[in-house]
Design a protein around this motif. Sequence first.
Motif, PDB file in Angstrom:
ATOM      1  N   PHE A   1       0.662  -1.283  -0.031  1.00  0.00           N
ATOM      2  CA  PHE A   1       0.281   0.255   0.026  1.00  0.00           C
ATOM      3  C   PHE A   1       0.842   1.509  -0.194  1.00  0.00           C
ATOM      4  CE2 PHE A   1      -2.946  -2.613   2.215  1.00  0.00           C
ATOM      5  CZ  PHE A   1      -4.047  -2.667   1.355  1.00  0.00           C
ATOM      6  N   ASP A   2       0.217   2.170  -0.834  1.00  0.00           N
ATOM      7  CA  ASP A   2       0.721   3.418  -0.225  1.00  0.00           C
ATOM      8  C   ASP A   2       1.102   4.147   1.185  1.00  0.00           C
ATOM      9  OD1 ASP A   2       1.439   6.282  -0.093  1.00  0.00           O
ATOM     10  OD2 ASP A   2       0.962   6.656  -2.045  1.00  0.00           O
ATOM     11  N   ARG A   3       2.037   3.632   1.874  1.00  0.00           N
ATOM     12  CA  ARG A   3       1.092   4.455   3.506  1.00  0.00           C
ATOM     13  C   ARG A   3       1.251   5.830   3.478  1.00  0.00           C
ATOM     14  NH1 ARG A   3       3.026  -0.201   6.928  1.00  0.00           N
ATOM     15  NH2 ARG A   3       4.014   1.017   8.070  1.00  0.00           N
ATOM     16  N   THR A   4       1.086   6.077   2.776  1.00  0.00           N
ATOM     17  CA  THR A   4       0.057   8.024   3.030  1.00  0.00           C
ATOM     18  C   THR A   4      -1.155   8.128   2.684  1.00  0.00           C
ATOM     19  OG1 THR A   4       0.802   8.512   0.210  1.00  0.00           O
ATOM     20  CG2 THR A   4       2.726   8.865   1.984  1.00  0.00           C
ATOM     21  N   ARG A   5      -1.559   7.350   2.295  1.00  0.00           N
ATOM     22  CA  ARG A   5      -2.871   7.005   1.866  1.00  0.00           C
ATOM     23  C   ARG A   5      -3.879   6.330   2.608  1.00  0.00           C
ATOM     24  NH1 ARG A   5      -3.949   9.476  -3.685  1.00  0.00           N
ATOM     25  NH2 ARG A   5      -1.702   9.581  -5.001  1.00  0.00           N
ATOM     26  N   PRO A   6      -5.149   6.776   2.191  1.00  0.00           N
ATOM     27  CA  PRO A   6      -6.180   5.360   3.000  1.00  0.00           C
ATOM     28  C   PRO A   6      -6.040   3.917   2.419  1.00  0.00           C
ATOM     29  CG  PRO A   6      -7.386   7.569   2.139  1.00  0.00           C
ATOM     30  CD  PRO A   6      -6.024   7.787   1.962  1.00  0.00           C
ATOM     31  N   LEU A   7      -5.769   2.743   3.605  1.00  0.00           N
ATOM     32  CA  LEU A   7      -5.908   1.631   3.506  1.00  0.00           C
ATOM     33  C   LEU A   7      -6.306   0.663   2.576  1.00  0.00           C
ATOM     34  CD1 LEU A   7      -3.512   1.334   6.307  1.00  0.00           C
ATOM     35  CD2 LEU A   7      -2.821   1.938   4.387  1.00  0.00           C
ATOM     36  N   TRP A   8      -6.680   1.028   1.215  1.00  0.00           N
ATOM     37  CA  TRP A   8      -7.964  -0.140   0.438  1.00  0.00           C
ATOM     38  C   TRP A   8      -7.791   0.103  -0.957  1.00  0.00           C
ATOM     39  CZ3 TRP A   8     -11.511   1.793  -2.508  1.00  0.00           C
ATOM     40  CH2 TRP A   8     -12.206   2.629  -2.340  1.00  0.00           C
ATOM     41  N   GLU A   9      -7.746  -0.920  -1.625  1.00  0.00           N
ATOM     42  CA  GLU A   9      -7.863  -0.605  -3.088  1.00  0.00           C
ATOM     43  C   GLU A   9      -8.873  -1.508  -3.180  1.00  0.00           C
ATOM     44  OE1 GLU A   9      -3.929  -1.123  -4.210  1.00  0.00           O
ATOM     45  OE2 GLU A   9      -2.778   0.508  -3.163  1.00  0.00           O
ATOM     46  N   GLY A  10      -9.861  -0.926  -4.260  1.00  0.00           N
ATOM     47  CA  GLY A  10     -11.068  -1.732  -5.063  1.00  0.00           C
ATOM     48  C   GLY A  10     -10.266  -2.271  -7.074  1.00  0.00           C
ATOM     49  N   THR A  11     -10.404  -2.736  -7.818  1.00  0.00           N
ATOM     50  CA  THR A  11     -10.392  -2.887  -8.699  1.00  0.00           C
ATOM     51  C   THR A  11     -11.471  -4.028  -9.162  1.00  0.00           C
ATOM     52  OG1 THR A  11      -8.033  -3.050  -8.830  1.00  0.00           O
ATOM     53  CG2 THR A  11      -8.842  -3.754 -10.543  1.00  0.00           C
ATOM     54  N   LEU A  12     -12.822  -3.448 -10.821  1.00  0.00           N
ATOM     55  CA  LEU A  12     -12.763  -4.301 -11.355  1.00  0.00           C
ATOM     56  C   LEU A  12     -12.276  -5.032 -12.289  1.00  0.00           C
ATOM     57  CD1 LEU A  12     -15.624  -5.073 -12.516  1.00  0.00           C
ATOM     58  CD2 LEU A  12     -16.270  -3.161 -13.757  1.00  0.00           C
ATOM     59  N   ILE A  13     -11.933  -5.972 -13.031  1.00  0.00           N
ATOM     60  CA  ILE A  13     -11.259  -6.779 -13.025  1.00  0.00           C
ATOM     61  C   ILE A  13     -12.274  -7.481 -14.796  1.00  0.00           C
ATOM     62  CG2 ILE A  13     -10.480  -9.226 -13.669  1.00  0.00           C
ATOM     63  CD1 ILE A  13      -9.173  -8.621 -11.318  1.00  0.00           C
ATOM     64  N   GLU A  14     -12.373  -7.248 -15.767  1.00  0.00           N
ATOM     65  CA  GLU A  14     -13.461  -6.897 -17.223  1.00  0.00           C
ATOM     66  C   GLU A  14     -12.922  -7.675 -18.075  1.00  0.00           C
ATOM     67  OE1 GLU A  14     -16.122  -3.360 -17.362  1.00  0.00           O
ATOM     68  OE2 GLU A  14     -13.915  -2.704 -18.081  1.00  0.00           O
ATOM     69  N   GLY A  15     -13.113  -8.153 -19.117  1.00  0.00           N
ATOM     70  CA  GLY A  15     -12.175  -9.129 -20.299  1.00  0.00           C
ATOM     71  C   GLY A  15     -12.180 -10.625 -19.698  1.00  0.00           C
ATOM     72  N   LEU A  16     -12.806 -11.534 -18.995  1.00  0.00           N
ATOM     73  CA  LEU A  16     -13.512 -12.652 -18.774  1.00  0.00           C
ATOM     74  C   LEU A  16     -14.766 -13.377 -19.893  1.00  0.00           C
ATOM     75  CD1 LEU A  16     -12.642 -11.753 -16.156  1.00  0.00           C
ATOM     76  CD2 LEU A  16     -13.430 -12.936 -14.975  1.00  0.00           C
ATOM     77  N   PRO A  17     -14.598 -14.626 -20.250  1.00  0.00           N
ATOM     78  CA  PRO A  17     -15.003 -15.156 -20.751  1.00  0.00           C
ATOM     79  C   PRO A  17     -16.631 -14.751 -20.701  1.00  0.00           C
ATOM     80  CG  PRO A  17     -13.784 -16.585 -20.485  1.00  0.00           C
ATOM     81  CD  PRO A  17     -13.695 -15.238 -19.312  1.00  0.00           C
ATOM     82  N   ASP A  18     -17.677 -14.672 -22.106  1.00  0.00           N
ATOM     83  CA  ASP A  18     -19.099 -14.775 -21.881  1.00  0.00           C
ATOM     84  C   ASP A  18     -19.439 -13.637 -21.413  1.00  0.00           C
ATOM     85  OD1 ASP A  18     -19.234 -17.802 -23.445  1.00  0.00           O
ATOM     86  OD2 ASP A  18     -19.021 -18.269 -20.472  1.00  0.00           O
ATOM     87  N   GLY A  19     -18.688 -11.914 -21.222  1.00  0.00           N
ATOM     88  CA  GLY A  19     -18.994 -10.712 -20.451  1.00  0.00           C
ATOM     89  C   GLY A  19     -18.968 -10.494 -19.385  1.00  0.00           C
ATOM     90  N   ARG A  20     -18.397 -11.984 -18.591  1.00  0.00           N
ATOM     91  CA  ARG A  20     -17.909 -11.986 -16.858  1.00  0.00           C
ATOM     92  C   ARG A  20     -17.436 -11.017 -16.630  1.00  0.00           C
ATOM     93  NH1 ARG A  20     -21.316 -16.268 -14.416  1.00  0.00           N
ATOM     94  NH2 ARG A  20     -21.919 -18.323 -16.080  1.00  0.00           N
ATOM     95  N   ALA A  21     -16.840 -10.859 -15.242  1.00  0.00           N
ATOM     96  CA  ALA A  21     -16.513  -9.729 -14.886  1.00  0.00           C
ATOM     97  C   ALA A  21     -15.996 -10.230 -13.552  1.00  0.00           C
ATOM     98  CB  ALA A  21     -16.849  -8.033 -15.302  1.00  0.00           C
ATOM     99  N   ALA A  22     -15.229  -9.551 -12.880  1.00  0.00           N
ATOM    100  CA  ALA A  22     -14.928 -10.195 -11.068  1.00  0.00           C
ATOM    101  C   ALA A  22     -14.135  -8.695 -10.212  1.00  0.00           C
ATOM    102  CB  ALA A  22     -13.823 -10.983 -11.208  1.00  0.00           C
TER     103      ALA A  22
END
Length: 489
Positions: free
Chosen positions: A136-157
């Motif tokens: 983590f960047d310890r000078t920022r709030p301690l969380w990160e979220g990532t939308l992962i696209e490009g999965l088969p059949d239009g799915r995501a993570a």
Amino acid sequence: MSTSSPDRPAVDPAEANAQAWALAGAWGTGDRMTEVEALMWRSERHPRRSATISVLMMLDTAPDWDRLRAAHDWVTRLVPRTRKRVLEPAVPVGPPAWVTDPAFDLDYHLRRVSLPGPGGMAQVLAFAQAAAMTPFDRTRPLWEGTLIEGLPDGRAAYFLKLHHSLTDGPGGVRLVSLIQSRHREHTHDKPVAPPRPSEPRPDPRWLAVEEVTEQVLTLPSAAGRLLAAGARVLAHPESAAASALRFAGSLRRTTAPWSVPGSPLFRGRTGKAWRFGVLECPLADLRAAAEAAGGSLNDAFAAALLGGMRRYHERHGAELAEMSMTMPVSLHKSDDPMGGHEWAGATFAAPVGLADPEERIATLRGIGLTLRVEPALDGLSVVVPVLNRVPSAVRAAVGRLPTAADLSASTFPGAPGETYLAGAKVERAYPFGPLPGAAVMAAMVSQAGTCGLGLTIDGSVVSDPQVLVECVREGLKEVLALAPDVAGA
């Protein structure tokens, strides 16, 4: 004015607001770290002593980006700590402070990526393990979220990672529940966080002054407790000595079973190469298997892991009767606020050599019941304040000490029913814990009747992580076979 569909009754905005705030509770309102949070923050040595926890959610479709962003914006306003960073006092005489990040940038913390084809599960896990290993960047709030696209059949993570000083596993699950919804359609009447007064930017020098002042003010009461304890010892020396010996013995049993030699395959681990693996099973089947063997869901989970460890060692020509294993014992109460770190760690000699899964569950049940009544179960609360006030070099030296446990495991309940993330159905959830010096960290969370198991594997000693995952799969299968319906199928 609220609207409703035929199968979705109208929600009173005032009631919804009260429920949301009850869920968030008092988490994030304190301006100083707790002793446990401070230790996790100050003793972290990434990646071997990482304090990163994360969860991977598999979605049936790509969520609406604007709704996803709006949901995160709403949660960060509801839970203030998600917009705060850590500020160390000029002199570390006490815990650091949580201070609002004046430069908070939601678009830094919430990201989106698209995997190149074919975008299968192996690529998703490769992305997740690389993201989890990035400090983590310890000078920022301690969380990160990532939308992962490009999965088969239009799915995501969706992959969310949090620093362990921000929350524990159960708190992380509850935080995720705020981002999600019980319905695919957009919620128009979500409660709005009340405006908060602006906070002055604290000076690190004053944090040290405040801590010293607080400690000086508490000296009289502390001295009184010490004198009272001393008087009891003088009045009953034999009883005091016996109590001290019992506590010392309990501390030894719950923290480090040094008599367990440890796995010959897992020696020399560095924690510098994380590998992720995932498994799943029906929650009802695992619970039925546990009940059939007279154990709990946690016992069945641990028995499956140990069955996998036994198979993995046998494939490599190694036999073990016992393996050092760590599992946290939750101290959470139903009325505890969201977040926090209400748990106690227990390390014990696990029966990895027992081939009979029913016998393994029964043995683990007995170990668990014994640990819960150990006087030193929460011995960490005694040690942590001392470690927080020693020089960083001493904490680093402690962090380099060998970890007793080869295997670490943790479980927590998830959503009982179907949930959605900005219009996308959450089909599976897989949690991943850090490697606290262990060779394998296993975590399990339930999602709509399915248990998702996430394995964090130290690639520095496990060169064939897929073989280990397959061995754990076989261990899980033999435990599930204890369930009457599964056995008769």
